[in-house]
Write an enzyme that holds these catalytic residues in place. Sequence first.
Site, PDB file in Angstrom:
ATOM      1  N   LYS A  96       0.914  -1.159   0.165  1.00 13.06           N
ATOM      2  CA  LYS A  96       0.079   0.041   0.083  1.00 13.06           C
ATOM      3  C   LYS A  96       0.601   1.328   0.066  1.00 13.06           C
ATOM      4  CE  LYS A  96      -4.305  -1.844   1.833  1.00 13.06           C
ATOM      5  NZ  LYS A  96      -5.281  -1.997   2.799  1.00 13.06           N
ATOM      6  N   LYS A 140      -5.894 -10.891  -5.332  1.00 16.89           N
ATOM      7  CA  LYS A 140      -7.128 -11.066  -4.657  1.00 16.89           C
ATOM      8  C   LYS A 140      -8.282  -9.863  -4.875  1.00 16.89           C
ATOM      9  CE  LYS A 140      -6.635  -8.045  -0.606  1.00 16.89           C
ATOM     10  NZ  LYS A 140      -6.683  -7.574   0.767  1.00 16.89           N
ATOM     11  N   LYS A 190     -10.946  -3.954  -2.307  1.00 15.17           N
ATOM     12  CA  LYS A 190     -11.367  -2.811  -2.393  1.00 15.17           C
ATOM     13  C   LYS A 190     -10.577  -1.882  -3.133  1.00 15.17           C
ATOM     14  CE  LYS A 190     -12.366  -2.409   2.118  1.00 15.17           C
ATOM     15  NZ  LYS A 190     -13.326  -2.918   3.190  1.00 15.17           N
TER      16      LYS A 190
HETATM   17  N1  AQP Z   1     -10.246 -11.661  -1.671  1.00 14.01           N
HETATM   18  C1  AQP Z   1     -10.375 -11.809  -0.526  1.00 14.01           C
HETATM   19  N2  AQP Z   1     -10.705 -13.148  -0.319  1.00 14.01           N
HETATM   20  C2  AQP Z   1     -10.936 -13.734   1.008  1.00 14.01           C
HETATM   21  N3  AQP Z   1     -10.828 -12.951   1.902  1.00 14.01           N
HETATM   22  C3  AQP Z   1     -10.767 -11.571   1.777  1.00 14.01           C
HETATM   23  N4  AQP Z   1     -10.775 -10.498   2.894  1.00 14.01           N
HETATM   24  C4  AQP Z   1     -10.556  -9.307   2.096  1.00 14.01           C
HETATM   25  N5  AQP Z   1     -10.323  -9.623   0.704  1.00 14.01           N
HETATM   26  C5  AQP Z   1     -10.356 -10.920   0.620  1.00 14.01           C
HETATM   27  C6  AQP Z   1     -10.937 -10.768   4.193  1.00 14.01           C
HETATM   28  O1  AQP Z   1     -11.998  -9.933   4.662  1.00 14.01           O
HETATM   29  C7  AQP Z   1     -11.805  -9.535   5.927  1.00 14.01           C
HETATM   30  C8  AQP Z   1     -12.196  -8.074   6.210  1.00 14.01           C
HETATM   31  O2  AQP Z   1     -11.264  -7.446   5.383  1.00 14.01           O
HETATM   32  P1  AQP Z   1     -10.897  -5.919   5.797  1.00 14.01           P
HETATM   33  O3  AQP Z   1     -11.811  -5.200   6.684  1.00 14.01           O
HETATM   34  O4  AQP Z   1      -9.571  -5.866   6.106  1.00 14.01           O
HETATM   35  O5  AQP Z   1     -10.897  -5.373   4.512  1.00 14.01           O
HETATM   36  P2  AQP Z   1      -9.975  -5.198   3.733  1.00 14.01           P
HETATM   37  O6  AQP Z   1      -8.661  -5.789   3.578  1.00 14.01           O
HETATM   38  O7  AQP Z   1      -9.835  -3.761   3.531  1.00 14.01           O
HETATM   39  O8  AQP Z   1     -10.540  -5.779   2.173  1.00 14.01           O
HETATM   40  P3  AQP Z   1     -10.021  -5.655   1.049  1.00 14.01           P
HETATM   41  O9  AQP Z   1     -10.842  -5.474   0.066  1.00 14.01           O
HETATM   42  O10 AQP Z   1      -8.970  -6.516   0.935  1.00 14.01           O
HETATM   43  O11 AQP Z   1      -9.298  -4.147   1.128  1.00 14.01           O
HETATM   44  P4  AQP Z   1      -7.744  -3.638   0.632  1.00 14.01           P
HETATM   45  O12 AQP Z   1      -8.089  -3.263  -0.642  1.00 14.01           O
HETATM   46  O13 AQP Z   1      -7.753  -2.301   1.622  1.00 14.01           O
HETATM   47  O14 AQP Z   1      -6.836  -4.868   1.126  1.00 14.01           O
HETATM   48  C9  AQP Z   1     -10.393  -9.864   6.368  1.00 14.01           C
HETATM   49  O15 AQP Z   1     -10.442 -11.213   7.083  1.00 14.01           O
HETATM   50  C10 AQP Z   1      -9.796 -10.109   4.988  1.00 14.01           C
HETATM   51  O16 AQP Z   1      -8.794 -11.118   4.997  1.00 14.01           O
END
Ligand code: AQP
Length: 332
Positions: free
Chosen positions: A112, A195, A198
């Site tokens: 990031k 993966k 968001k």
């Molecule tokens: N693609 C994914 N597959 C499986 N699990 C996932 N998680 C996120 N993406 C995947 C799991 O969702 C939970 C909540 O995640 P978070 O609140 O940490 O959300 P995040 O990481 O902000 O979601 P994103 O989309 O992955 O965001 P960014 O882009 O910021 O990295 C966690 O348990 C996560 O593992």
Amino acid sequence: RPRVLSGIQPTSGSFHLGNYLGAVRQWIALQESHDAFYMVVDLHALTLPQDPRELRENTRLAAAQLLAAGLDPERCTLFVQSHVPEHTQLSWLMECLTGFGEASRMTQFKDKSAKQGTDRTSVGLFTYPILQVADILIYQANQVPVGEDQRQHIELTRNLAERFNGRYGATFTVPEPYILRETGKIYDLQDPAVKMSKSASSPKGIVNLLDEPKASAKKIKSAVTDTGTEIRYDQEEKPGISNLLTILATLTDTGIAELEQRYAGKGYGALKTDLAEIVSDWAAPFRTRTREYLDDPETLDSLLAKGAEKARAVAVETLAQAYDKVGLLPSK
Ligand code: AQP
């Protein structure tokens, strides 16, 4: 009952399929068998710039989605992270136990911050895995149900728990990650090598659960697939089809082998059409329930207040022990 703890960020509104299949679905199952603590991690959201009004709305929206997905406040403790100030207090002790190099090795931070550039990267983004350590340890959680992307942070949590216990005597439960092999990583529909996320996925690569059904169906139907025509689970050769099979298998509680048989001789189009329908059928009542919870913010807020009270009872006790162990003078 063993205890589980997990959290989800209230960022960008809707949960996506990765959040649901990788994490939230397990949370729902675990509330039946475990002493379950789940939270909306609003403090973690602050690691990136947030509009204050949107953050507040998205925090309620995240809680509403968790309830709509099936969390039951009678069966689990559901709360907002910032309502339990002990998390940030314990986090300081944990920061003081963490090596700078150790924190610098967190791959999520590296990815990031590389994208944003150092000047736009907050110190909070750097230290957020340590706040996460405190989130987990303060509840003495045995297991942490998360997606694969969080594995390294759970490893850090284990290391810090062991370090603290080694230095000051047994204080924290050393938690295990709870990551399902099948759904620990749901992939981007447009780029099945990464993966679904968001922040990184293109709008076409991510299925948001609150999207209009037509929009989700369109995305699923235009998902990138692989050369050939055979519907077979093969992560190496057919990552796109494997991802779609995983999603379909999980949402319909069907084995992958059974799906492979069902689609033998059929084209990719048939699989995509069915999956689009299953996702729409699943998401329609989810969206309605989410709206119902949001339409009654008073009930939602009081439910979250009760959750925070239950969570705090545990957190206060753990923090007091940890403060005592490190030698902080109690206030009279
Ligand atoms: N693609 C994914 N597959 C499986 N699990 C996932 N998680 C996120 N993406 C995947 C799991 O969702 C939970 C909540 O995640 P978070 O609140 O940490 O959300 P995040 O990481 O902000 O979601 P994103 O989309 O992955 O965001 P960014 O882009 O910021 O990295 C966690 O348990 C996560 O593992």
